[in-house]
Every structure is written in C-alpha cells, then in structure tokens.
Design a protein around this motif. Structure first.
Motif, PDB file in Angstrom:
ATOM      1  N   ALA A  22       0.661  -1.113   0.123  1.00  0.00           N
ATOM      2  CA  ALA A  22       0.115  -0.230  -0.247  1.00  0.00           C
ATOM      3  C   ALA A  22       0.616   1.141   0.271  1.00  0.00           C
ATOM      4  CB  ALA A  22      -0.485   0.378   1.086  1.00  0.00           C
ATOM      5  N   GLU A  23       1.635   1.211   0.694  1.00  0.00           N
ATOM      6  CA  GLU A  23       2.680   2.952   1.140  1.00  0.00           C
ATOM      7  C   GLU A  23       3.458   2.801  -0.400  1.00  0.00           C
ATOM      8  OE1 GLU A  23       6.519   3.612   3.143  1.00  0.00           O
ATOM      9  OE2 GLU A  23       4.989   2.333   3.837  1.00  0.00           O
ATOM     10  N   ARG A  24       3.846   1.852  -0.824  1.00  0.00           N
ATOM     11  CA  ARG A  24       4.878   1.993  -1.817  1.00  0.00           C
ATOM     12  C   ARG A  24       4.146   1.878  -3.482  1.00  0.00           C
ATOM     13  NH1 ARG A  24      10.130  -0.105  -3.625  1.00  0.00           N
ATOM     14  NH2 ARG A  24       9.906  -0.181  -5.347  1.00  0.00           N
ATOM     15  N   SER A  25       3.012   1.485  -3.358  1.00  0.00           N
ATOM     16  CA  SER A  25       2.170   2.071  -4.609  1.00  0.00           C
ATOM     17  C   SER A  25       1.514   2.822  -4.758  1.00  0.00           C
ATOM     18  CB  SER A  25       0.931   1.125  -4.679  1.00  0.00           C
ATOM     19  OG  SER A  25       0.082   0.363  -4.051  1.00  0.00           O
ATOM     20  N   GLY A  26       1.225   3.303  -3.459  1.00  0.00           N
ATOM     21  CA  GLY A  26       1.055   4.830  -3.333  1.00  0.00           C
ATOM     22  C   GLY A  26      -0.467   4.803  -3.619  1.00  0.00           C
ATOM     23  N   LEU A  27      -1.502   4.182  -2.383  1.00  0.00           N
ATOM     24  CA  LEU A  27      -2.672   3.455  -2.997  1.00  0.00           C
ATOM     25  C   LEU A  27      -3.232   3.407  -1.518  1.00  0.00           C
ATOM     26  CD1 LEU A  27      -3.436   1.476  -6.061  1.00  0.00           C
ATOM     27  CD2 LEU A  27      -3.968   3.711  -6.245  1.00  0.00           C
ATOM     28  N   GLY A  28      -4.525   3.343  -1.307  1.00  0.00           N
ATOM     29  CA  GLY A  28      -4.761   3.523   0.230  1.00  0.00           C
ATOM     30  C   GLY A  28      -4.765   2.179   0.329  1.00  0.00           C
ATOM     31  N   LYS A  29      -4.757   1.866   2.185  1.00  0.00           N
ATOM     32  CA  LYS A  29      -4.631   0.162   2.268  1.00  0.00           C
ATOM     33  C   LYS A  29      -5.803  -0.627   2.137  1.00  0.00           C
ATOM     34  CE  LYS A  29      -1.163   0.695   6.408  1.00  0.00           C
ATOM     35  NZ  LYS A  29      -1.202   0.825   7.546  1.00  0.00           N
ATOM     36  N   GLY A  30      -6.662   0.116   2.282  1.00  0.00           N
ATOM     37  CA  GLY A  30      -8.292   0.046   2.494  1.00  0.00           C
ATOM     38  C   GLY A  30      -8.244  -0.978   0.697  1.00  0.00           C
ATOM     39  N   THR A  31      -7.898  -0.101  -0.551  1.00  0.00           N
ATOM     40  CA  THR A  31      -7.887  -0.885  -1.302  1.00  0.00           C
ATOM     41  C   THR A  31      -7.228  -2.119  -1.910  1.00  0.00           C
ATOM     42  OG1 THR A  31      -7.664   1.691  -2.391  1.00  0.00           O
ATOM     43  CG2 THR A  31      -7.243   0.110  -3.284  1.00  0.00           C
ATOM     44  N   VAL A  32      -5.999  -1.782  -1.596  1.00  0.00           N
ATOM     45  CA  VAL A  32      -5.066  -3.388  -1.004  1.00  0.00           C
ATOM     46  C   VAL A  32      -5.839  -3.818  -0.393  1.00  0.00           C
ATOM     47  CG1 VAL A  32      -3.593  -4.114  -0.438  1.00  0.00           C
ATOM     48  CG2 VAL A  32      -3.360  -1.628  -1.509  1.00  0.00           C
ATOM     49  N   PHE A  33      -6.369  -4.094   0.377  1.00  0.00           N
ATOM     50  CA  PHE A  33      -7.294  -4.919   1.178  1.00  0.00           C
ATOM     51  C   PHE A  33      -8.967  -5.378   0.533  1.00  0.00           C
ATOM     52  CE2 PHE A  33      -4.645  -4.198   4.837  1.00  0.00           C
ATOM     53  CZ  PHE A  33      -4.436  -5.188   5.425  1.00  0.00           C
ATOM     54  N   ARG A  34      -9.453  -4.800   0.091  1.00  0.00           N
ATOM     55  CA  ARG A  34     -10.229  -5.385  -0.654  1.00  0.00           C
ATOM     56  C   ARG A  34      -9.875  -5.840  -1.695  1.00  0.00           C
ATOM     57  NH1 ARG A  34     -11.600  -0.274   0.848  1.00  0.00           N
ATOM     58  NH2 ARG A  34     -11.534   0.867  -1.501  1.00  0.00           N
ATOM     59  N   ARG A  35      -8.427  -6.061  -2.644  1.00  0.00           N
ATOM     60  CA  ARG A  35      -8.101  -6.031  -3.418  1.00  0.00           C
ATOM     61  C   ARG A  35      -7.911  -7.595  -3.400  1.00  0.00           C
ATOM     62  NH1 ARG A  35      -9.103  -7.122  -8.762  1.00  0.00           N
ATOM     63  NH2 ARG A  35      -9.220  -4.779  -9.099  1.00  0.00           N
ATOM     64  N   PHE A  36      -6.832  -7.747  -2.386  1.00  0.00           N
ATOM     65  CA  PHE A  36      -6.299  -9.097  -2.643  1.00  0.00           C
ATOM     66  C   PHE A  36      -6.504  -9.763  -1.334  1.00  0.00           C
ATOM     67  CE2 PHE A  36      -3.375  -6.472  -4.371  1.00  0.00           C
ATOM     68  CZ  PHE A  36      -2.757  -6.864  -5.565  1.00  0.00           C
ATOM     69  N   ARG A  37      -7.073  -9.106   0.222  1.00  0.00           N
ATOM     70  CA  ARG A  37      -7.746  -9.807   1.072  1.00  0.00           C
ATOM     71  C   ARG A  37      -6.307 -10.557   2.095  1.00  0.00           C
ATOM     72  NH1 ARG A  37     -13.228 -10.189   1.197  1.00  0.00           N
ATOM     73  NH2 ARG A  37     -14.129 -10.363  -1.076  1.00  0.00           N
ATOM     74  N   THR A  38      -5.919 -11.177   2.205  1.00  0.00           N
ATOM     75  CA  THR A  38      -4.716 -11.541   2.424  1.00  0.00           C
ATOM     76  C   THR A  38      -3.375 -11.653   1.793  1.00  0.00           C
ATOM     77  OG1 THR A  38      -5.308 -13.722   1.467  1.00  0.00           O
ATOM     78  CG2 THR A  38      -5.926 -13.950   3.483  1.00  0.00           C
ATOM     79  N   ARG A  39      -2.404 -11.122   2.916  1.00  0.00           N
ATOM     80  CA  ARG A  39      -1.180 -11.376   2.212  1.00  0.00           C
ATOM     81  C   ARG A  39      -0.949 -12.614   0.625  1.00  0.00           C
ATOM     82  NH1 ARG A  39       4.268 -13.368   3.746  1.00  0.00           N
ATOM     83  NH2 ARG A  39       6.146 -12.294   2.555  1.00  0.00           N
ATOM     84  N   ALA A  40      -1.655 -13.423   1.388  1.00  0.00           N
ATOM     85  CA  ALA A  40      -1.331 -14.998   0.139  1.00  0.00           C
ATOM     86  C   ALA A  40      -2.129 -14.584  -1.178  1.00  0.00           C
ATOM     87  CB  ALA A  40      -2.171 -15.790   0.931  1.00  0.00           C
ATOM     88  N   GLY A  41      -2.911 -13.388  -1.100  1.00  0.00           N
ATOM     89  CA  GLY A  41      -3.861 -13.386  -1.741  1.00  0.00           C
ATOM     90  C   GLY A  41      -2.811 -12.796  -3.151  1.00  0.00           C
ATOM     91  N   ILE A  42      -2.053 -11.789  -2.468  1.00  0.00           N
ATOM     92  CA  ILE A  42      -1.013 -11.261  -3.564  1.00  0.00           C
ATOM     93  C   ILE A  42      -0.774 -12.066  -4.459  1.00  0.00           C
ATOM     94  CG2 ILE A  42       0.792  -9.584  -3.353  1.00  0.00           C
ATOM     95  CD1 ILE A  42       0.699  -8.705  -0.805  1.00  0.00           C
TER      96      ILE A  42
END
Length: 204
Positions: free
Chosen positions: A47-67
């Motif tokens: 989230a920090e590196r992409s400049g997108l919000g943490k909520g966007t990252v969590f909605r997209r992938f749900r878990t670290r394994a989801g990335i």
C-alpha cells in the motif's frame, strides 16, 4: 463425472479505475519482489509503495497470500494466451498429442519460474499444499484428449489425472531439496517425464 466446459472464459470486465489499480498493484508487487524478495512483500508495504490506500489493497487481495495468488494468476494468463494463439506446437496447428506434450513442458517451465511466488500463495490455513488444480489447464487437456482416438477411456477422469501431474504442489514438495540443487536439470527431467507419461497413455 461432471463435464468441464470446453472454453476458457475471458476475465470479468472491470471498471477502468479498478483495472488501473490492479495493474498498478501487480506491477508494484513485482518490483518489490525483484528488489527485496517475497518476505518483504506485505499488505502494508505494498500500500505504501504503490501510493494506494490500505483499504484498496485489502479489498483487492484480502490476505497477503492473495497478493501472491494474484501475481500467479496474472502470469498464468500469459501462458494461456500462448496456448490460444501462439505458434505450434504449444498454440493451434499441431497434432493434439504434440500440443499436449508442449503444454506440459511449458507449464513445468512456468511453475519453475513462479516457484517462489507459488509457495507464498499458501497462507497456513491449508493442511498441505492441496489440490488447487487450475481449471483452465484441465479444460485445455480435456479438449486435446477429445481430439485423440482413445476409445473406452473416461476422458474427464484422465484430464483430472494429467492435470494433477502438472499441479503446483508437485514442485512445492520436490523443490525443497532436489530441485533447488539443479533447476535446469530438474526442469528438463520433469518435462521429459511428462512427455513419457503422455506418450505411454495417449499413443495407440
């Protein structure tokens, strides 16, 4: 056994902003992997590196394994594109048995290239690296089997069995020792073993 559909479905359409965010996140994740390895690819760091919000990252992938699963899925689409429209024998235009051999070899090579990413798709909730067979792989194999002359064979079950022979958990088990010692040799040996299997099973 239930028949699998004999076509690969295109990805579901996304809103332009969602597609743009997905591409930005995946590109950023790949960059982070190249720079620092999979251990440092976390939800917060992405989230920090992409400049997108943490909520966007969590909605997209749900878990670290989801990335890591999303990275694996994105990479598999490239393999599917070669199968659908690339040159033979992997793409259309070759006899089905030659295409099946080429597909197995290509998938083994793909699994080796994505081995570390595949390991991190496991988030600890699975009791073992279980049978997460790729539906597209099973569909493609069954299509090729139907083009062969294999009387008296349950093609659906055979497709499942051949798909299992190319499944990721095979490499997750083997790569811990044998495969890491000599990747090129191991990849060649697994590709040759796949060809031997197909020729013994599918040739009259």
């Amino acid at each position: 056994m239930t028949e699998v559909p004999l076509s690969w479905e295109p990805p579901r359409p996304e809103r332009a902003d969602a597609a743009r965010n997905r591409r930005q996140l995946l590109d950023t994740a790949r960059l982070m992997l190249a720079e620092a390895g999979p251990d440092n690819l976390t939800m917060d760091a992405l989230a920090e590196r992409s400049g997108l919000g943490k909520g966007t990252v969590f909605r997209r992938f749900r878990t670290r394994a989801g990335i890591f699963q999303a990275l694996l899925d994105d990479s598999e689409r490239e393999l599917q594109q070669h199968v659908l429209s690339g040159p033979p024998p992997l793409g259309p235009g070759a006899p089905p048995i030659e295409r099946l051999i080429a597909y197995g070899r290509a998938r083994v090579a793909w699994l080796f290239r994505n081995r570390d990413v595949a390991r991190f798709t496991l988030d600890g909730r699975q009791p073992i690296p279980g049978p997460a067979q790729a539906p597209a792989s099973q569909i493609h194999i069954q299509v090729l089997l139907r083009e062969m002359s294999l009387p008296g064979v349950n093609l659906g079950l055979l497709a499942v069995q051949l798909t299992a022979a190319l499944d990721g958990p095979l490499l997750l088990y083997l790569s811990a020792g044998t495969l890491t010692a000599g990747r090129d040799d191991a990849e060649r040996e697994l590709g040759a073993a796949w060809q031997n299997l197909v020729e013994r099973v599918c040739r009259p």
